[in-house]
Design an enzyme around this catalytic site. Structure first.
Site, PDB file in Angstrom:
ATOM      1  CE1 TYR A  11       7.621 -13.584  -1.234  1.00  0.00           C
ATOM      2  CE2 TYR A  11       6.340 -15.570  -2.019  1.00  0.00           C
ATOM      3  CZ  TYR A  11       6.662 -14.789  -1.017  1.00  0.00           C
ATOM      4  OH  TYR A  11       6.070 -14.964   0.163  1.00  0.00           O
TER       5      TYR A  11
ATOM      6  CE  LYS B 240       7.779  17.035   6.871  1.00  0.00           C
ATOM      7  NZ  LYS B 240       7.641  17.143   8.420  1.00  0.00           N
TER       8      LYS B 240
END
Length: 758
Positions: A39, A94
């Site tokens: 970060y 899926k």
């Protein structure tokens, strides 16, 4: 579904935590420096790079392997327009399939918007997030407009699986069915029941494969799609026929292919007589097809039948293709999925069904291996070879179509990379296989009649690893090879040794075997019985006599007993006082070698040192620099117990014999694998990073640890590999798979090559 299944499904989705997906970090986040890199401020470097070159987003973020599974919930499975929120379990499912079958990460996104143009705007705005878009469960005809518009607007692949996934598998099924039937694609007459997104896409792909448009008739719930039909949707105008027929049964006469993508029971048994000889019936409505297979077989035994269900042969299931199409497209950073890429997938699936079935396919059929024919025209969804066939075919087609931003330069290397999604042992064994292929030794297999052995031997032949020698009855082996649909030819590709038939070789082997075991309490008549009935003895003697260069035994019965049969036959290598067993375990984070998992109950410090040096040499052969941890309940002198002192003494012996070996101990298991933990206990440890070879103080700790890690980490095993013999001989455990035997074969072939005996 019945109440039991419904309850089980709800429990499955609810426990132990809701849903089927989670997000996992791919980088460590354990120190302040990790945080600074991941970060602020370090992340700014990645941002600046992407500003300078947007394509670096594929290198610096997860985008290259990230697909959006997106729906508005207007046509969810057979449930209809249930809305975006209710469709979320399907989209999660899926995404799980993407990960399971092709290693692709997915975000499921349910968009609460049924206006097609607004939906398009929302999806198009997500392009910076993804490497590809999988549209799902969007109703026709809006789905056509949505997909076509997004394909034009977005510079990443957009694929509506409901249309194209089914069509690709149907295309493969048709190609193989007409091959079985001896028909030609340009001559067959095709009738559909259903004219929705999937049916229209199926027809389009069949036309691309060479079907004559004049031989195709589509029907829907209102009847035949004919020229001039009132209120005909524009998407169907190109398939409308000039005909006076108005209902389904009026167009069935002489049809070679019935393609059902509609509703249960729309094809009546009494209409089947209208179909052409040897018809193909694709009844794909779920959960109940247009006609049940048993009705078809009763009326038309000459028919080939396919459904969408897993409890009947020839299941048309989209999971056969969509994960692998995206795998190939992502790997070349394709900007689109073209017609040629879809056709490449069709051909790859069709071709795969025509080669012999894998072990996994056989298991899916209850252990009886299917062979190409009427009941096996398309592969099973869990066939692990799908990715190896489809992804490269799609990647090549993308390159040829000019939509690949990152073309693949070495397809052999790419094939090896794909193996990590299939057999996680693939990467570990790559250097082993290269040595094995060059050596190409003779490997004798003790269990020559075992189905797993025969499947493994076919793999060994295909990979050109060795020259197999099978111990067993010739007629039995030949019959099994034929029943399994394997391509090896007894007497040509493989040698069969049957001691009941080869009396000269038996007499020679018996004479030598009697010398070896005569002073071990084995009288001559027992020696003859062992040689005939104990396959491990027979294989060991063929190795000892020079009739083979390596041996693979076991896989049946008790492992220790098989080991005891082999031990008197093959002597130890020079300098070795004992034989040891090392087992490799491939887990998500890499590979761990465990020693000694099977042979020595409580080795001495000298034996621990010996096994470590032998194991380190074996690890080197895998192309891996060994990093060795001597494990104990004691952490760097924390205990003065006998076992702790033994491991400390072993460390001193090893360092004296091999000062260059990277090793430390005695230590806890977590210290061996996590450098930060080890540094806290001993900042000046001579071991860096994570250990890859772990040595245990006794067989209990080794075997228990190995099996616990294997079970919890879902690891793939290579071994056990015997260390300390002067010829390569390995004994498989009873739970070994065909792939496990093939892996051991590669190791044995490599060892034979390195021994310089060929």
């Amino acid at each position: 579904m019945d109440d039991d299944l419904r309850k089980a499904a709800l429990e499955y989705h609810r426990w132990p935590r809701p849903g089927k997906l989670a997000i996992t970090a791919t980088k460590r986040m354990e120190t302040s420096r990790d945080l600074a890199l991941a970060y602020s401020p370090g992340v700014a470097a990645a941002c600046d790079a992407i500003v300078a070159d947007p394509d670096t987003s594929f290198d610096l973020t997860s985008r290259a392997n990230l697909v959006g599974v997106i729906t508005n919930g207007t046509a969810v499975l057979g449930l209809g327009n249930i809305g975006a929120l209710a469709g979320k379990p399907v989209m999660e499912g899926k995404a799980v399939l993407f990960k399971k079958f092709a290693g692709i990460d997915s975000f499921d996104i349910e968009v609460n918007e049924q206006d097609p143009d607004k939906f398009i705007e929302i999806v198009a705005a997500l392009e910076p997030t993804f490497g590809g878009i999988n549209l799902e469960d969007i109703k026709a005809p809006e789905c056509f407009h949505i997909e076509q518009t997004l394909r034009k607007r977005m510079n990443i692949p957009v694929f509506h699986d409901d249309q194209h996934g089914t069509a690709i598998i149907v295309g493969a099924a048709v190609l193989n069915a007409i091959k079985v039937q001896g028909k030609k694609i340009e001559e067959v007459k095709i009738v559909t029941s259903g004219a929705g997104a999937a049916a229209l896409s199926c027809v389009n792909i069949l036309l691309s494969l060479g079907a004559n448009p004049q031989n195709v008739t589509m029907t829907d719930k209102e009847g035949v799609i004919y020229i001039g039909r009132p209120n005909l949707d524009p998407t169907l105008e190109h398939v409308a026929r000039q005909t006076d027929a108005r209902v389904l049964h009026e167009v069935l006469a002489g049809a070679d292919i019935f393609l059902g993508l509609s509703a249960p029971r729309v094809l009546r048994q009494e209409w089947l007589a209208l179909l052409a000889p040897n018809p193909l019936i694709l009844a794909l409505a779920n959960p109940e097809p247009e006609i049940l297979p048993e009705l078809v077989m009763a009326a038309r035994p000459d028919a080939i039948m396919a459904t969408g269900r897993s409890d009947f042969p020839n299941q048309v299931n989209n999971v056969l293709c969509f994960p692998f199409i995206f795998r190939g497209a992502l790997d070349v950073r394709a900007t689109a999925i073209t017609e040629s890429m879809k056709l490449a997938a069709v051909e790859a699936i069709a071709e795969l069904a025509r080669v012999e079935a894998s072990e996994t396919v056989a298991a899916a059929y209850g252990g009886v291996a299917p062979t190409f024919g009427p009941e096996y025209i398309i592969p099973k969804p869990f066939d692990p070879r799908l990715i190896l066939h489809i992804a490269p075919a799609v990647a090549r087609a993308a390159m040829e179509a000019g939509v690949a931003r990152k073309p693949i330069e070495d397809f052999d290397a790419y094939q090896h990379e794909l193996e990590r999604f299939v057999f996680r042992s693939g990467q570990l064994l790559r250097p082993v296989i290269e040595v094995a292929r060059k050596a190409h030794p003779r490997i004798v297999y003790a269990e020559g009649e075992d189905e797993r052995t025969l499947r493994a031997v076919q793999t060994v032949l295909d990979d050109k690893l060795a020259q197999p020698v099978l111990v067993g009855r010739g007629m039995v082996i030949a019959a099994k090879i034929a029943s399994l649909g394997l391509r090896m030819r007894p007497g040509q590709d493989v040698r069969i040794v049957d001691f009941e038939q080869d009396k000269v070789l038996f007499a020679r082997a018996l004479a030598d075997y009697q010398k070896l075991v005569g002073r071990r309490g084995v009288p001559p008549e027992w020696a003859a019985r062992h040689l005939r009935k104990r396959q491990t003895v027979a294989a060991g003697m063929l190795l000892a006599l020079g009739e083979a260069d390596a041996a693979i035994c076991g896989g049946t019965g008790d492992w220790w007993r098989q080991f005891q049969y082999a031990l008197p036959i093959i002597p130890r290598c020079a300098g070795a006082t004992r034989v040891y067993a090392m087992t490799a375990l491939i887990v998500q984070g890499g590979v761990l070698f465990f020693c000694d998992t099977h042979v020595n109950m409580d080795p001495t410090a000298e034996e621990v040192a010996e096994m470590t040096l032998l194991a380190a040499r074996a690890v080197h052969h895998f192309g891996i620099k060994p990093k060795v941890a001597l494990l104990s309940h004691s952490n760097f002198g924390g205990s003065n117990s006998l076992s702790a002192r033994k491991m400390r003494a072993a460390l001193a012996l090893i360092r004296a014999q091999d000062p260059e070996l990277e090793i430390d101990g005695e230590m806890h298991g977590d210290a061996a694998l996590v450098e930060q933990i080890r540094a806290q206990a001993l900042p000046d440890s001579t071991l860096t990073g994570a250990a890859n070879l772990v040595i245990f103080p006794n067989i209990d700790s080794a075997n228990i640890s190995f099996n616990l890690v294997k079970a919890t980490a879902e690891g793939v095993t290579v071994g056990p590999m015997l260390l300390g013999l002067n010829k390569p001989l390995h004994i498989a455990v009873p739970s070994v798979t065909a792939r496990g035997i093939a892996n051991l074969s590669a190791v044995a072939a490599m060892e034979a090559g390195l021994a310089g005996k060929l």
